[in-house]
Design an enzyme around this catalytic site. Structure first.
Site, short mmCIF file in Angstrom:
data_model
loop_
_atom_site.label_atom_id
_atom_site.label_comp_id
_atom_site.label_asym_id
_atom_site.label_seq_id
_atom_site.Cartn_x
_atom_site.Cartn_y
_atom_site.Cartn_z
N LYS A 1 0.78 -1.31 -0.02
CA LYS A 1 -0.01 -0.03 -0.02
C LYS A 1 0.80 1.18 -0.03
CE LYS A 1 -4.20 -2.01 1.64
NZ LYS A 1 -4.76 -2.56 2.90
N LYS B 1 -5.90 -13.44 -6.49
CA LYS B 1 -6.86 -13.48 -5.57
C LYS B 1 -8.28 -12.47 -5.89
CE LYS B 1 -6.44 -10.12 -1.82
NZ LYS B 1 -7.12 -9.52 -0.88
N LYS C 1 -11.18 -6.29 -4.07
CA LYS C 1 -11.63 -4.94 -4.72
C LYS C 1 -10.81 -4.12 -5.82
CE LYS C 1 -13.55 -4.71 -0.63
NZ LYS C 1 -13.41 -4.29 0.68
P1 ADP Z 1 -10.32 -6.74 -0.41
O1 ADP Z 1 -9.02 -7.43 -0.57
O2 ADP Z 1 -11.29 -6.81 -1.33
O3 ADP Z 1 -10.10 -5.10 -0.20
P2 ADP Z 1 -10.57 -6.89 2.47
O4 ADP Z 1 -9.16 -6.63 2.71
O5 ADP Z 1 -11.23 -5.64 2.97
O6 ADP Z 1 -11.09 -7.13 1.00
O7 ADP Z 1 -11.12 -8.16 3.10
C1 ADP Z 1 -12.07 -8.35 4.26
C2 ADP Z 1 -12.10 -9.80 4.57
O8 ADP Z 1 -12.27 -10.62 3.52
C3 ADP Z 1 -10.60 -10.30 5.13
O9 ADP Z 1 -10.93 -11.04 6.41
C4 ADP Z 1 -9.81 -10.83 4.03
O10 ADP Z 1 -8.96 -12.02 4.49
C5 ADP Z 1 -11.16 -11.64 3.28
N1 ADP Z 1 -10.87 -11.81 1.81
C6 ADP Z 1 -10.51 -10.80 0.88
N2 ADP Z 1 -10.58 -11.23 -0.35
C7 ADP Z 1 -10.52 -12.63 -0.21
C8 ADP Z 1 -10.01 -13.67 -1.13
N3 ADP Z 1 -9.98 -13.44 -2.46
N4 ADP Z 1 -10.05 -14.85 -0.59
C9 ADP Z 1 -10.32 -14.83 0.70
N5 ADP Z 1 -10.60 -14.24 1.57
C10 ADP Z 1 -10.47 -12.67 1.16
#
Ligand code: ADP
Ligand code: TRP
Length: 352
Positions: A114, A216, A219
């Site tokens: 980040k 993965k 967002k």
């Molecule tokens: P993003 O990566 O989309 O910004 P966040 O970081 O807000 O999502 O993640 C919120 C929750 O969802 C966390 O517990 C994170 O580990 C889980 N998470 C996000 N993306 C994935 C994914 N592709 N596979 C499994 N868990 C995920």
């Protein structure tokens, strides 16, 4: 309630939830609420580390609240709250920071990632620490981003949580939380904080892949299926997912993009269905179009009821206010107890 293990988890308020969030986090929350003493929150302070628009931030908190409730978290079983409604977290964040090293924070993968984004750099192997020290105040990495893991550790430790259901990408943060807990306990010779662990129903943390054939679902990767995607949109996304030219000979190894579709299928479809497509791949009779249709159908079975409830809940201001007020009261009461202990242990004591 009292002898149940404490479960705590949160999701940052940065948009709507996708299938990665659902399988990595939310679906586990829903299952755990019956057997554990659960607290689930929306991390709006964490969202500030990536400078959201103030109105968008508030709407995103509402979105995720509505998604928690629509997915089946029951506010009478689990405590649902907004992070900023518990000011004890912010105070303990200051206190815990005194025991956290800036070196260990700078080494976390999510910080490097980040920080590079905030500086507009790509990962070309250059030493990020040097680049950060050299930045001027116009082009900066905010200090909140660096101390993100301290804040996350406080979320967990202030509730003395034992289990933290999160996806694989959060495991490094949990490792730091355990380290901070151990460090605090041993520095002051106390036994205040349990060491929290991740929680999965299978044997390992889930990583939900995206539809673009690469890593993965996320967002910022723009490869998401959202829980609230309308049926048509969702089908279109799945039909457009990246595949390959198809197997040319029996039992050929499966390419990454196709394996990703199988992984999504394993999460959403019945085992016999997955097996039938695996078999079809092995004997070269597979048609990716059929697989995608089936996959879209099975994803919709999961998301449709959530989407339908979401819109009603999101518009019910009174209900949302009631849920978060009740949640804030419960979360604060517990947090205040831990904060009082931490202050006392660290020697922050009152004269009056
Ligand atoms: P993003 O990566 O989309 O910004 P966040 O970081 O807000 O999502 O993640 C919120 C929750 O969802 C966390 O517990 C994170 O580990 C889980 N998470 C996000 N993306 C994935 C994914 N592709 N596979 C499994 N868990 C995920
Ligand atoms: N860092 C987590 C994420 O990006 C969100 C989060 C903040 C969290 N505090 C937490 C998760 C405490 C679990 C427990 O998804």
């Amino acid at each position: 309630m009292n002898n149940k293990e404490v479960v705590l988890s949160g999701i940052r308020a940065t948009g709507n939830l996708h299938l990665g969030n659902y399988y990595g986090a939310l679906s586990k929350f829903v299952k755990m609420q019956n057997d554990y003493d659960c607290l689930f929150f929306i991390a709006d302070l964490h969202a500030l580390t990536t400078a959201p628009d103030p109105n968008a931030l508030h709407e995103n908190v509402r979105n995720i609240l509505a998604e928690y409730l629509a997915a089946g978290i029951d506010p009478d079983k689990a405590t649902i709250f907004v992070q900023s409604d518990v000011p004890e977290i912010s105070e303990m964040y200051l206190l815990l920071n005194m025991h956290v090293g800036i070196g260990e924070l700078m080494r976390t993968a999510s910080f490097k990632d980040k920080a590079r984004k905030q500086l507009g750099l790509t990962d070309d192997g250059t030493d990020i620490e040097k680049q950060i020290i050299g930045t001027d105040s116009n082009k900066r990495v905010n200090a909140g981003l660096l101390t993100y893991p301290t804040l996350m550790a406080v979320d967990i430790l202030i509730q003395k949580a034992h289990k933290v259901p999160v996806g694989k990408d959060q495991e490094q943060h949990l490792e730091l939380t355990r380290r901070f807990a151990r460090r605090f306990n041993s520095f002051y010779g106390v036994d205040l904080f349990p060491e929290p662990e991740n929680f999965n129903f299978g044997d390992h943390a889930v990583k939900v892949p995206g539809l673009d054939g690469s890593g993965k679902m996320g967002k910022s990767e723009g490869n998401c299926i959202y829980l609230i995607d309308e049926e048509k949109v969702l089908r279109k996304k799945v039909m457009r997912a990246v595949t390959d030219e198809g197997p040319k000979e029996p039992n050929q190894p499966v390419s990454q993009p196709v394996e990703n579709l199988f992984t999504l299928m394993e999460l959403t479809s019945a085992p016999e269905i997955v097996q039938s497509y695996r078999d079809a791949y092995a004997d070269c009779s597979i048609r990716y179009g059929d697989l995608k249709k089936q996959l879209a159908e099975d994803i919709l079975k999961v998301t449709t009821p959530i989407r339908e409830r979401y819109h009603d809940i999101r518009n019910d201001d009174a209900f949302i206010a009631r849920v978060v007020r009740q949640g804030a009261e419960r979360a604060r009461e517990r947090a205040a107890k831990t904060l009082a202990e931490v202050r006392e242990i660290m020697g922050i004591r009152k004269f009056y």
